[in-house]
Enzyme design. Structure first.
Site, short mmCIF file in Angstrom:
data_model
loop_
_atom_site.label_atom_id
_atom_site.label_comp_id
_atom_site.label_asym_id
_atom_site.label_seq_id
_atom_site.Cartn_x
_atom_site.Cartn_y
_atom_site.Cartn_z
N HIS A 64 33.20 36.35 39.89
CA HIS A 64 32.12 37.29 40.19
C HIS A 64 31.74 37.26 41.67
O HIS A 64 31.18 38.23 42.18
CB HIS A 64 30.90 37.06 39.29
N ASP B 271 35.78 32.04 35.09
CA ASP B 271 35.13 32.72 36.22
C ASP B 271 35.61 32.13 37.56
O ASP B 271 34.90 31.35 38.19
CB ASP B 271 33.62 32.58 36.08
N SER C 63 26.78 29.76 42.86
CA SER C 63 27.96 30.35 42.24
C SER C 63 29.18 30.04 43.10
O SER C 63 29.17 30.30 44.31
CB SER C 63 27.80 31.86 42.09
#
Length: 735
Positions: free
Chosen positions: A89, A225, A656
């Site tokens: 992402h 991810d 992240s």
């Protein structure tokens, strides 16, 4: 008398001890301070390396493998050729920018077979931290406690300019100075930024985004991810703009990759650039956040997301256009929902009031501190109560202008025309071309029919939820002219506005400046945008700014007072996108009564969620085949393929893509999310339910090698077995 004295001494100490135990894994710590503040505890929890192995300015250390990616995510180097690992992402926009209906890398994935196939990404950069210095004394020189807030800001700004000018650095390095502890301390960061970052690999979204928005912020999770990039430098190994002649950066350090996996209660660290937390707010501010602002934000985004999702499910082109925007919008929307629920579930507001009661008790027991800080907390809570309606209605306005995209374009257009007025009519051609160039990429991913329906829904919600005294008369009058109907308003605007397409906008601006300056007030979208903006500035923003200045001053003083009053407690600074390390242990949790979660998921769970043809839960045929044959190579464990795991590391947005490290500083996973019940950790960390979610690095390697057939990338890495090595090195027990 002695007994009473002991009792008075023990109770505060017990309070702090309880606080410490409850927050044993809480904190986002500055890496250069670990040796004094955290090293002993970290080793007690299982860390096998030293603080100097994490942060060192004299030789390569873990910090030299960690980068801020684009200023919004974290990445880490995993090879001597600067192969960079981050989240899928985090790389999503880059992947999308190279995608089309014909070559849809979002759907099919992308894997460069050679360096020549790696794709450049204009505007994407990575930043390393070279060193960190405490410059508090210099920054606050001349800024006393009684200095008026405006004067204080000017004094500090002048001081920071001098500090930057005198900082020792190389020509290719930069200096950033940021405030900590609400402006009570300042640290200088010497940085190096590289702007040639190329896409190397990404799994299809059916792996990298598996579960999509349904599973977002949810455990158990089964998402691969991750994505891969590479950092390029000039031939002198220094930062350079993109060039075909650039070569892979030779890093000071890169992370070895552990194949030993994780076990319950393993020590873990997460190293990265957390974005923003507000852990030291008073109780009324926490209440405002979860009972006011979050409610407004969630309502507006909920309405927008339902409409966009409907279009994305019906139209492949719209799905590609809105993929990144939808993901970004949904991410915060779902986080705010979890934040509200988490604070309520853990009685976060009540606990904050209990904390304030103890703080006040200890403040009152200290004559000198009471004289210095008496009334600060009460004043801060009172002003937050007064500030509440302005903050809530500010968020309604922000969400309206953010999610109705033509209002955002209109705002930018108005700003451009204001700049022309300031600089002179002769500057119009240059500023017009600059503006048009900036909007070309926006219109590439814009659909007027989607925005029309979003506008209709959000206008209905905005004019219903926000009192007219906060909206203003002009915008309210326009609302009345369209019969208080969002659909009628949108129908009128999107059929008559010059902003609905790039070609119409360009034609509108190609007229002489004076014509545009007149016609801009006739365009229906711009007319509403100006009316909304004027009402917002006059009725919401201006009053809020004055109150916010008072809040900032009181919050700074309250922060300082907490550190002095509760001086036997360790305080970590709130996240502010600077390099931090957090640590905890691998373990599950119990979110509600009769529900207990394990700490790890496997590929079996992916297959259990599999829904053929569903854009969130479809599974590629090759992955299904590998699972059926249990063809996991060296990456599986006990006949199963680990996918994700959780631990009690304190993380937030910006983390992240951060590496999850083991006790030896080896890569074991990739941070990408938090559990839904624990998203309130930005304002109210609670060790009982706050968990961060990570992709197991063995799943990353499995996808690269066995699924994608890109073993040449795995071959770049240094694979290690720290647990097995430690067992072999351990002395034999005597009989």
């Amino acid at each position: 008398m002695l007994q009473q004295m002991l009792k008075r001494a023990v109770l505060p100490a017990l309070f702090v001890l309880l606080q410490f135990r409850a927050h044993a894994t809480e904190g986002m710590w500055l890496p250069h301070l670990l040796s004094n503040m955290n090293e002993k505890e970290m080793k007690g929890m299982g860390m096998k390396i030293n603080a100097a192995d994490i942060y060192n300015v004299n030789k390569g250390s873990l910090k030299d493998a960690i980068v801020s990616l684009g200023g919004f995510c974290t990445g880490e180097l995993i090879s001597s050729q600067s192969l960079l690992l981050t989240n899928h992402h985090c790389g999503y926009s880059a992947i999308q920018s190279h995608s089309s209906v014909e070559s849809n890398y979002l759907e099919k994935g992308f894997w460069a077979k050679s360096r020549a196939e790696e794709l450049p990404n204009k505007g994407l950069f990575v930043t390393f931290i070279v060193r960190i210095e405490d410059v508090t004394l210099q920054a606050l020189q001349g800024a006393g406690r009684n200095t008026p807030e405006k004067d204080r800001a000017q004094v500090i700004e002048a001081n920071l300019a001098k500090i930057k000018d005198n900082a020792k650095k190389e020509d290719y390095q930069d200096v950033v100075i940021k405030p900590f502890y609400e402006g009570n301390q300042y640290y200088l960061f010497v940085t190096e930024t590289y702007r040639d970052v190329r896409l190397v690999g990404a799994p299809p979204s059916s792996i990298g985004k598996f579960g999509s928005d349904t599973d977002n912020w949810v455990w158990p999770r089964h998402t691969g991810d991750f994505s891969l990039f590479r950092i390029y430098a000039g031939k002198d190994n220094r930062p350079a703009e993109y060039s075909a002649d650039n070569v892979p950066l030779k890093p000071k350090h890169f992370l070895p990759v552990s194949l030993d996996g994780i076990a319950e209660n393993d020590f873990t660290m997460v190293f990265g650039f957390p974005g923003r937390t507000t852990e030291y707010l008073p109780s009324q501010a926490v209440k405002l956040t979860v009972e006011g602002q979050d409610v407004a934000r969630v309502a507006m985004r909920d309405a927008a997301l339902k409409i966009i999702d409907g279009f994305m499910r019906q139209d492949e082109k719209i799905k590609i256009q809105y993929a990144a925007k939808y993901a970004s919008t949904a991410n915060a929307w779902k986080k705010w929902i979890g934040e509200m629920q988490g604070v309520q579930q853990t009685k976060g507001i009540e606990k904050r009031i209990t904390y304030e009661t103890e703080y006040t008790k200890r403040l009152n027991a200290n004559t000198s501190l009471k004289e210095k800080y008496n009334g600060v907390l009460d004043s801060l809570n009172t002003i937050y109560q007064d500030f509440s309606p302005y903050a809530v209605n500010r968020d309604y306005y922000s969400e309206l202008t953010r999610n109705v995209e033509l209002l955002s374009v209109s705002d930018k257009l108005i700003n451009m025309m204001n700049e022309v007025r300031q600089k002179g009519e002769s500057e119009y051609p240059a500023l017009r071309e600059k503006f048009l160039a900036s909007q070309a990429s926006f219109y590439k991913d814009f659909s007027a029919k989607v925005d029309h329906d979003v506008a209709a829904a959000l206008f209905d919600l905005y004019f219903t939820a926000v009192p007219s005294r906060f909206i203003g008369g002009e915008a309210t009058q326009i609302w009345m002219e369209t019969n208080k109907s969002g659909k009628q308003l949108a129908d009128k605007y999107y059929s008559n506005s010059a902003l609905v397409s790039y070609d119409k906008l360009k034609a509108f601006l190609d007229k002489p400046y004076r014509d545009v300056a007149t016609d801009i007030f006739k365009d229906p979208v711009t007319r509403m945008s100006i009316a909304l903006r004027n009402g917002f500035i006059e009725n919401v923003n201006n009053p809020a700014v004055g109150m916010q200045n008072d809040i900032n001053r009181l919050q700074r003083i309250y922060m300082q007072s907490q550190m002095e009053v509760l001086n036997d407690r360790r305080f970590y600074p709130d996240a502010n996108s600077t390099l931090r390390i957090t640590y905890g242990k691998v373990n599950g949790y119990r979110p509600t009564d009769a529900k207990t979660y394990d700490f790890i998921t496997t590929l079996d769970g992916v297959m259990e969620k599999y829904k053929p043809g569903d854009y969130e839960f479809d599974v590629p045929e090759k992955l299904r085949t590998l699972h059926a044959q249990k063809d996991y190579g060296q990456y599986g464990a006990n006949g199963r393929m680990p996918v994700c795991f959780i631990a009690s590391n304190h993380t937030t947005g910006g983390n992240s893509g951060s590496p999850a490290l083991d006790a030896y500083g080896n890569l074991i996973g990739l941070n990408f999310d938090r559990t839904w019940e624990g998203t309130m950790s930005d304002i109210n960390y609670d060790a009982s339910i706050c968990r961060n979610i990570m992709v197991d690095v063995r799943y990353v390697l499995f996808i690269i090698d066995k699924f994608a057939g890109a073993k040449h990338l795995v071959d770049e890495m240094k694979l290690v077995h720290p647990k097995k090595t430690a067992v072999k090195a351990a002395p034999a027990k005597r009989a």
